[in-house]
Scaffold this active site. Structure first.
Site, PDB file in Angstrom:
ATOM      1  CG  HIS A 147     -10.336  -6.688   7.963  1.00 34.65           C
ATOM      2  ND1 HIS A 147      -9.142  -6.918   9.435  1.00 34.65           N
ATOM      3  CD2 HIS A 147     -10.040  -7.063   6.995  1.00 34.65           C
ATOM      4  CE1 HIS A 147      -8.693  -7.838   8.713  1.00 34.65           C
ATOM      5  NE2 HIS A 147      -9.158  -7.617   6.943  1.00 34.65           N
ATOM      6  CD  GLU A 192      -1.896  -2.372   1.047  1.00 35.47           C
ATOM      7  OE1 GLU A 192      -0.550  -2.754   1.685  1.00 35.47           O
ATOM      8  OE2 GLU A 192      -2.827  -3.272   1.546  1.00 35.47           O
TER       9      GLU A 192
END
Ligand SMILES: Cc1ncc(C[n+]2csc(CCOP(=O)(O)OP(=O)(O)O)c2C)c(N)n1
Ligand SMILES: [Mg+2]
Lengths: 336, 454
Positions: free
Chosen positions: B255, B186
């Site tokens: 998450h 990322e």
């Protein structure tokens, strides 16, 4: 040794014409004098914050940038960026005015020493986060390839930055996608006060791309002609669509990391030895004299450069600060 | 003895799916572990595996059948000692010949009660029903057709068709040059996207979810948001960072976070969080065209919901403008993203009690449409902010501060926040439910600021 190192060792030093060598010398001298002056202005309180000088490393930016095609290639570096801009021919006045935080500065006084950009010269900064320029540079290279404009990106970073995770993320993608980029590690031996051997398991930085099949070349960064010869090999390889190259430029900074530096992590003798025996400017000067240039001619050059730098300093001191409403401009491009 | 094979649920929230393909036929002998069929939802394809040995008796649901409810008997199995029904295989399904999704993400979308379209269609324009997921994809496809500088990059965006199928079909239309699968890096690919924008392209960087963008937040903020300012307006960075944000279902604390307040606090960014399909499409198109870096926060639980969308050549929604989802005179509920659906539900319940709530969807969180908030406050004099996210330093706190600073004279009651509980999101179903906001809590909070009607 891989093919690029062999190619470099076949011609370790660039066969510069007299004019070329003179130009390199002048550019290096301009950086040196500019940085000395910036150091003085800092001492006078005209420059604030962090100010990282490039003194000692001049041959790196000058040698490498001379091999690029200014019309299509892009350059990006970290916060030690004055030298790269000067090597690109950007007006010393607007650089110095940025250092003093004036409206006429290249970033209108809103960037400062670490954050300078010139889209016109395809110079993309000037980044204060150690290692960021490596991923951003891979993005610039991505754009070159996407547009098929034939350009490449040269991304400079330090030996300290070379330990950042994003550097390797970028190496991987650059190699995977064969991006046209030359990664340049300016190994000046230290990241602030941390010597390379205290921070790095692999101190031969040119090997750092091996895991990604990126060919590397160690280069003497104190000799502008050796730097240029290596740059030619790298540019040719990358331009041909082979993907990235990693150059390790072994160099040295004479001054502190930034203006405030305890100077406790290395000895005075070590610095003096580099200055006396390996100075890139002295080296070029000797070579010019060997080629028949007179001492007077060299003195004239020095005088001219000092005058240029003085004019830049005067401009930077005397031009106005940004108007207060500028505080609110350029936060966003559009209005919503 | 015949066993009934029932339509399996691929996730706790799945209600129905498509029986995509039978891999066995009547009379086939099967043993435990054999793949019997492929089941598809709007988001995932899973293999359906035999648990018992036996012979396939009757196939009751033909392949290609859509909308098969969970629990429907789809076939029978004759065996010696039947035990239980088959379970969905945990392994990935084999890819079909066309690029097809191979593995289901951990959670499943549950289309909730379909809210009415918010904005009335312009007279004469045809409406069509699309999911938010399709609207986002269409926005990207249209902009990619319009501008060759636009490309999309991220994990699993190309061959896999998007971890949540948002980029479905883009690879096929635009090819690998413009639809780019990245490694799981990322920080690196956010930097590459940002650099490409600096170099003149128009990248759309997809994060599989915004939870993973924390590794990239340095480039989003330090590189993308600040460079235009630091360069005195020279160096633009027209990049869009997009992906699902906020809580999904039963995926636990790492998450399930709403990052809207984080990004909305940063000058130099545009932050958008759409609710329905029309906004998803119109605002994403505006985001891609913007000269500024945009953080575009989607919501996984909304991807599968269907809404009406006007059929137009170029459906554009302006950035920075909130909208009134429901008019009301007694109280204003300010919200965004998935909170809009809940607020509308709450408003319906409240209307039955005689409380007319005005529901404002902020849509863009930076720059915030302060005028819309204050205008509604001036009208209703009462306000509640509903946010699927933590209360501390939230968009809700920002709205409360705004009302104190600029709407004080219009206030007849304190502005209240209704947010998630101030804890990492737990996994257990009951605890998760307690932690997240819902329509009932919004309604309850509204009642606190509204005088009892006789
Ligand atoms: C991510 C990050 N961490 C720490 C710093 C503070 N910092 C600025 S320069 C520097 C040393 C970097 O050394 P090197 O990469 O060798 O470059 P040099 O200064 O020698 O040119 C550090 C730690 C920073 N700017 N960014
Ligand atoms: Mg260093």
């Amino acid at each position: 040794m891989d093919a690029l190192q062999i190619a470099h060792s076949a011609q370790p030093r660039y066969a510069a014409s007299d004019e070329e060598l003179l130009k390199f010398y002048e550019q290096m001298l301009l950086i040196r004098r500019f940085e000395e002056r910036a150091g003085q202005l800092y001492g006078l309180g005209l420059i604030g914050g962090f100010c990282h000088l490039y003194i000692g490393q001049e041959a790196v930016a000058v040698g490498l940038q001379s091999a690029l095609d200014g019309a299509r290639d892009s350059v990006i570096t970290g916060y030690r960026d004055h030298g790269h801009m000067l090597a690109y021919g950007i007006d010393p006045k607007v650089i110095m005015a940025e250092l003093t935080g004036r409206a006429a500065g290249i970033s209108q006084g809103k960037g400062g020493s670490m954050h300078m950009f010139s889209i016109e010269h395809k110079f993309y900064g000037g980044h204060g986060i150690v290692g960021a320029q490596v991923s951003l540079g891979a993005g610039l290279a991505f754009a070159h390839r996407y547009r098929e404009d034939g350009g490449l990106c040269m991304a400079y970073f330090g030996d300290g930055a070379a330990n950042q995770g994003q550097v390797y993320e970028s190496f991987n993608m650059a190699a995977l996608w064969k991006l046209p980029i030359i990664f340049v590690i300016e190994n000046n031996g230290y990241a602030m006060g941390t010597a390379v051997k205290r921070s790095s398991a692999e101190t031969h930085f040119y090997r750092r791309g091996a895991a990604f099949r990126i060919p590397g070349m160690p280069v003497n960064g104190m000799d502008v002609l050796e730097v240029r010869a290596a740059a030619n090999v790298a540019v040719e390889y990358v331009r041909a669509g082979n993907g990235p190259v990693l150059l390790e430029l072994n160099t040295y900074r004479y001054r502190g990391h930034s203006m405030s530096d305890p100077a406790k992590y290395r000895s005075r003798e070590e610095v003096q030895e580099m200055r006396d025996k390996h100075d890139p400017i002295d080296h070029a000067r000797d070579e010019l004299m060997k080629r028949g240039m007179s001492e007077d001619a060299l003195k004239d050059i020095d005088k001219r450069i000092r005058a240029t730098v003085s004019a830049a300093a005067d401009f930077a001191e005397n031009s106005p600060e940004p108007a207060p409403p500028e505080l609110y401009t350029d936060v966003l491009v559009e209005s919503y | 003895m015949a066993l009934e094979l029932k339509m399996p649920a691929l996730s706790p929230t799945m209600e129905e799916g498509t029986l995509a393909r039978w891999l066995v036929k009547e009379g086939d002998a099967v043993k435990s572990g054999d793949i019997l069929a492929e089941i598809e939802t709007d988001k995932a394809t899973m293999e359906f595996e035999a648990v018992d040995e036996g012979t396939i008796g009757k196939i009751l649901i033909a392949e290609g059948s859509e909308g098969v409810k969970v629990g429907t008997v789809i076939a029978t199995l004759t065996g010696d000692e039947g035990v239980s029904v088959p379970a969905p295989a945990s392994g990935p399904a084999k890819p079909a010949s066309a690029p097809a999704p191979r593995k289901a993400p951990a959670t499943e979308v549950k289309p909730e009660a379909k809210p009415a379209p918010a904005s009335k269609p312009a007279p004469g324009s045809n409406m069509k029903t699309v999911t938010v997921r399709e609207a986002l994809r269409d926005a990207m496809a249209e902009e990619m057709r319009r501008d060759s500088r636009v490309f999309v990059m991220g994990e699993e965006v190309a061959e896999y068709q998007g971890a949540y199928k948002v980029t479905q079909g883009l690879l096929e239309e635009f090819g690998p040059k413009r639809v780019i699968d990245t490694p799981i890096t990322e920080y690196g690919f956010a930097g590459i996207g940002t650099g490409a924008a600096m170099g003149g392209l128009r990248p759309i960087v997809e994060f599989m979810t915004f939870n993973f963008a924390m590794q990239a937040i340095d480039h989003i903020i330090n590189s993308a948001a600040k460079t235009n300012y630091m360069s005195g307006g020279q160096m633009r960075c027209p990049v869009v960072f997009r992906g699902p944000n906020g809580a999904a279902t039963r995926v636990g604390a790492q998450h399930s976070q709403n990052y809207a307040p984080w990004y909305a606090s940063v000058p130099g960014l545009v932050v958008i969080a759409p609710y329905d399909a029309s906004d998803a499409k119109g605002l994403l198109k505006s985001a891609i065209r913007s000269e500024d870096p945009v953080v575009f926060l989607e919501n996984e639980l909304v991807y599968g919901r269907s809404f009406e969308l006007p059929e137009m050549d170029d459906h554009i929604i302006p950035i920075g403008k909130a909208r009134i989802m429901r008019e009301g005179s007694d109280v204003t509920i300010v919200t965004y993203s998935i909170g809009v659906g809940m607020a509308l539900e709450a408003a319906k319940v409240l209307a039955e009690e005689g409380i007319e709530a005005e529901v404002i969807d902020l849509r863009t969180l930076r720059p915030l449409d302060r005028a819309a908030v204050l205008t509604s406050l001036a009208k209703t004099n009462r306000m509640v902010v509903a946010e699927e996210g933590w209360p501390t330093c939230s968009i809700a706190s920002e709205i409360v501060a705004l009302c104190m600073e600029q709407g004080f004279d219009d206030l007849d009651a304190p502005v209240l926040r209704v947010c998630n509980e101030d804890v990492p999101l737990p996994y257990a179903a009951n605890l998760e439910k307690i932690a997240l906001i819902d329509a009932a809590r919004i309604a309850e909070t509204v009642r606190k600021v509204c005088p009892r009607k006789a």
